[in-house]
Design a protein around this motif. Structure first.
Motif, short mmCIF file in Angstrom:
data_model
loop_
_atom_site.label_atom_id
_atom_site.label_comp_id
_atom_site.label_asym_id
_atom_site.label_seq_id
_atom_site.Cartn_x
_atom_site.Cartn_y
_atom_site.Cartn_z
N LYS A 35 4.13 3.68 -14.41
CA LYS A 35 5.34 3.72 -15.35
C LYS A 35 6.72 3.17 -14.55
N PHE A 36 6.73 3.21 -13.24
CA PHE A 36 7.79 2.69 -12.55
C PHE A 36 7.62 1.36 -12.47
N ARG A 37 6.60 0.72 -13.03
CA ARG A 37 6.28 -0.76 -12.76
C ARG A 37 6.13 -1.15 -11.31
N ILE A 38 5.67 -0.30 -10.46
CA ILE A 38 5.41 -0.82 -9.10
C ILE A 38 4.01 -1.32 -8.72
N ASP A 39 4.00 -2.73 -8.51
CA ASP A 39 2.78 -3.33 -8.21
C ASP A 39 2.28 -3.27 -7.08
N TYR A 40 1.04 -2.33 -6.83
CA TYR A 40 0.63 -2.03 -5.50
C TYR A 40 -0.63 -2.32 -5.59
N SER A 41 -1.45 -2.64 -4.20
CA SER A 41 -2.77 -2.89 -4.22
C SER A 41 -3.50 -1.70 -3.92
N ASP A 42 -3.15 -0.78 -3.28
CA ASP A 42 -3.83 0.56 -2.71
C ASP A 42 -3.15 1.73 -2.88
N LEU A 43 -3.55 2.83 -3.30
CA LEU A 43 -2.95 4.10 -3.28
C LEU A 43 -3.83 5.21 -2.41
N THR A 44 -3.02 5.94 -1.56
CA THR A 44 -3.91 6.84 -0.76
C THR A 44 -3.26 8.16 -0.77
N VAL A 45 -4.00 9.18 -1.15
CA VAL A 45 -3.46 10.50 -1.13
C VAL A 45 -3.92 11.27 0.05
N ILE A 46 -3.21 11.82 1.25
CA ILE A 46 -3.53 12.42 2.40
C ILE A 46 -3.73 13.85 2.29
N ARG A 86 0.82 -1.25 -0.10
CA ARG A 86 0.03 0.05 0.01
C ARG A 86 0.86 1.16 0.09
N VAL A 87 0.41 2.34 -0.78
CA VAL A 87 1.29 3.41 -0.90
C VAL A 87 0.46 4.65 -0.52
N PHE A 88 1.22 5.48 0.48
CA PHE A 88 0.46 6.67 0.99
C PHE A 88 1.43 7.89 0.53
N VAL A 89 0.79 8.73 -0.07
CA VAL A 89 1.67 10.08 -0.51
C VAL A 89 0.80 11.36 0.06
N LEU A 90 1.40 12.42 -0.01
CA LEU A 90 0.79 13.61 0.68
C LEU A 90 0.25 14.49 -0.37
N GLY A 91 -1.08 14.69 -0.24
CA GLY A 91 -1.60 15.84 -1.29
C GLY A 91 -1.40 17.25 -1.10
N ASN A 92 -1.03 18.11 -2.10
CA ASN A 92 -0.84 19.34 -2.01
C ASN A 92 -2.18 20.35 -1.79
N LYS A 93 -3.36 20.13 -2.71
CA LYS A 93 -4.50 20.74 -2.25
C LYS A 93 -5.65 20.02 -2.28
N LYS A 94 -6.56 20.23 -1.44
CA LYS A 94 -7.74 19.42 -0.95
C LYS A 94 -8.62 19.31 -2.17
N THR A 95 -8.62 20.25 -2.89
CA THR A 95 -9.67 20.23 -4.16
C THR A 95 -9.08 19.57 -5.07
N GLU A 96 -8.03 19.14 -5.24
CA GLU A 96 -7.39 18.46 -6.34
C GLU A 96 -6.83 17.16 -5.90
N ILE A 97 -7.37 16.41 -5.04
CA ILE A 97 -7.17 14.96 -4.73
C ILE A 97 -7.30 14.27 -5.69
N GLU A 98 -8.33 14.02 -6.24
CA GLU A 98 -8.67 13.18 -7.36
C GLU A 98 -7.68 13.21 -8.66
N MET A 99 -7.44 14.44 -8.83
CA MET A 99 -6.15 14.65 -10.05
C MET A 99 -4.99 14.04 -9.59
N GLU A 100 -4.48 14.30 -8.26
CA GLU A 100 -3.25 13.89 -7.86
C GLU A 100 -3.17 12.52 -7.69
N HIS A 101 -4.23 11.98 -7.40
CA HIS A 101 -4.44 10.35 -7.25
C HIS A 101 -4.32 9.89 -8.64
N ARG A 102 -4.91 10.26 -9.65
CA ARG A 102 -4.69 9.68 -11.06
C ARG A 102 -2.98 9.90 -11.54
N GLY A 103 -2.62 11.15 -11.32
CA GLY A 103 -1.19 11.23 -11.65
C GLY A 103 -0.35 10.42 -11.05
#
Length: 363
Positions: free
Chosen positions: A238-249, A214-231
């Motif tokens: 592209k890094f070929r990291i096989d993850y099960s879950d991605l969370t933007v804080i 599971r991967v957790f990353v920090l978000g910059n703007k609360k209004t752009e969480i979905e866009m940051e999640h897709r990015g």
């Protein structure tokens, strides 16, 4: 070998002398200094200096903290070979009374053709037996390892008091295979990707292959969480990291809870004071320093709360190590940051790359 010097001096000598050219190591692995609150303050400074020396020599840093220490000397006294201390302990020893005159008369026949020839062909099938010749015990002869006599040739784990320990004793959480579990990666800063790469490599190993990543990353703007999640999802693909879950804080700047603040104040209370009235000013935390680094401190406190919320039951946590900026943060304040992040957590890896990219971009 480096001897007769302080911990940080020895660390510096090893960093400068280990390896040659491209064969030199690029990661410094340290255990977490759990007694930093009560040990001599000079020891804390030496530990802190090691981190600076690693960064000055362009090394990555990995700090491992586990709930139980990896030093197993309090469990085991050592691994002993199953040595026969008396002829009565020897496999296939000729039966007889203890007064047969064999106690201290032992003879080895290394030229036994059966033993010497088979020793090189398949040593797995050879055991040493004892036979009686007059008043001597002669070691030699060929035998096959069976289920019954195989128990006589293995090593024996013994505790500090000499008591025998079971062979399947677990000495660290990294020895056993995880049938299921979770590896959490808190990728807080871009350090070249080592924080993401090391947990991914661990997951590919047999003992951790069944764990989800599971991967957790920090978000910059609360209004752009979905866009940051897709990015971020696209970047991990592209890094070929096989993850099960991605969370933007999204709310990392929110003020920490009073209970978390109280714990932090307890950690630093013995290090507060006026540095002008102290023999070692570098080990004191001033009011001006706390005010200047108030935002960073609150950030670490919030991360602790998020860790307790999301990763308390994980099998392993990997997180980007806060960089110890020389001259900007004191030794005890930095150690308090690490303590607040890792206390009462599962096995914890604090990782800081040397800003060299270690992930291959696939386009």
């Amino acid at each position: 070998m480096v001897d007769g010097c302080k911990f940080d001096e020895g660390c510096q000598a090893l960093i400068q002398s280990a390896g040659i050219g491209k064969l030199a190591p690029n990661i410094l692995l340290l255990g977490y200094k759990t007694n930093w609150e009560v040990c001599e303050r000079e020891e804390v400074k030496e530990y802190f200096n090691c981190l600076h020396q690693a960064l000055d020599n362009y090394l990555a840093i990995v700090i491992l903290r586990t709930k139980d220490p990896l030093d197993c000397s309090y469990i085991l006294g050592g691994l002993e070979e199953n040595i026969c201390t008396s002829p009565r302990d020897i496999p296939n020893f000729p039966k007889g009374s203890s007064s047969d005159g064999f106690e201290n008369i032992l003879e080895v026949e290394p030229t036994d053709p059966e033993v010497s020839s088979a020793r090189h062909s398949n040593p797995e099938e050879i055991i040493v037996t004892a036979t009686k010749k007059g008043n001597k015990i002669v070691f030699g002869g060929k035998g096959s390892v069976t289920k019954e006599n195989h128990e006589d040739v293995h090593g024996v784990y013994r505790g500090p008091d000499g008591s025998e320990k079971p062979r399947d004793i677990v000495l660290s959480p990294f020895q056993t295979k995880k049938e299921t579990g979770v590896i959490d990666v808190w990728w807080l800063y871009d350090d070249g990707g080592l924080t993401l790469l090391l947990p991914y490599i661990i997951q590919t190993r047999k003992n951790w292959s069944q764990c989800r990543l599971r991967v957790f990353v920090l978000g910059n703007k609360k209004t752009e969480i979905e866009m940051e999640h897709r990015g971020m999802a696209s970047l991990l693909s592209k890094f070929r990291i096989d993850y099960s879950d991605l969370t933007v804080i999204p709310d990392i700047r929110r003020k920490a809870e009073e209970s978390t603040m109280s714990l932090f104040e307890t950690l630093i209370k013995d290090f507060r004071g006026d540095p002008d009235k102290c023999d070692d000013p570098e080990t004191m935390i001033t009011d001006s320093e706390l005010m200047c680094l108030k935002e960073k401190t609150n950030r670490h406190l919030r991360i602790r709360e998020l860790l307790l919320e999301n990763s308390r039951k994980s099998n392993l946590i990997a997180m980007t190590l806060p960089i110890p900026r020389k001259g900007q943060v004191s030794t005890p304040l930095y150690m308090a940051w690490l303590e607040i992040l890792t206390r009462d957590m599962p096995p914890f890896l604090l990782i800081r790359g040397n800003q060299t990219s270690v992930l291959t971009f696939y386009s």
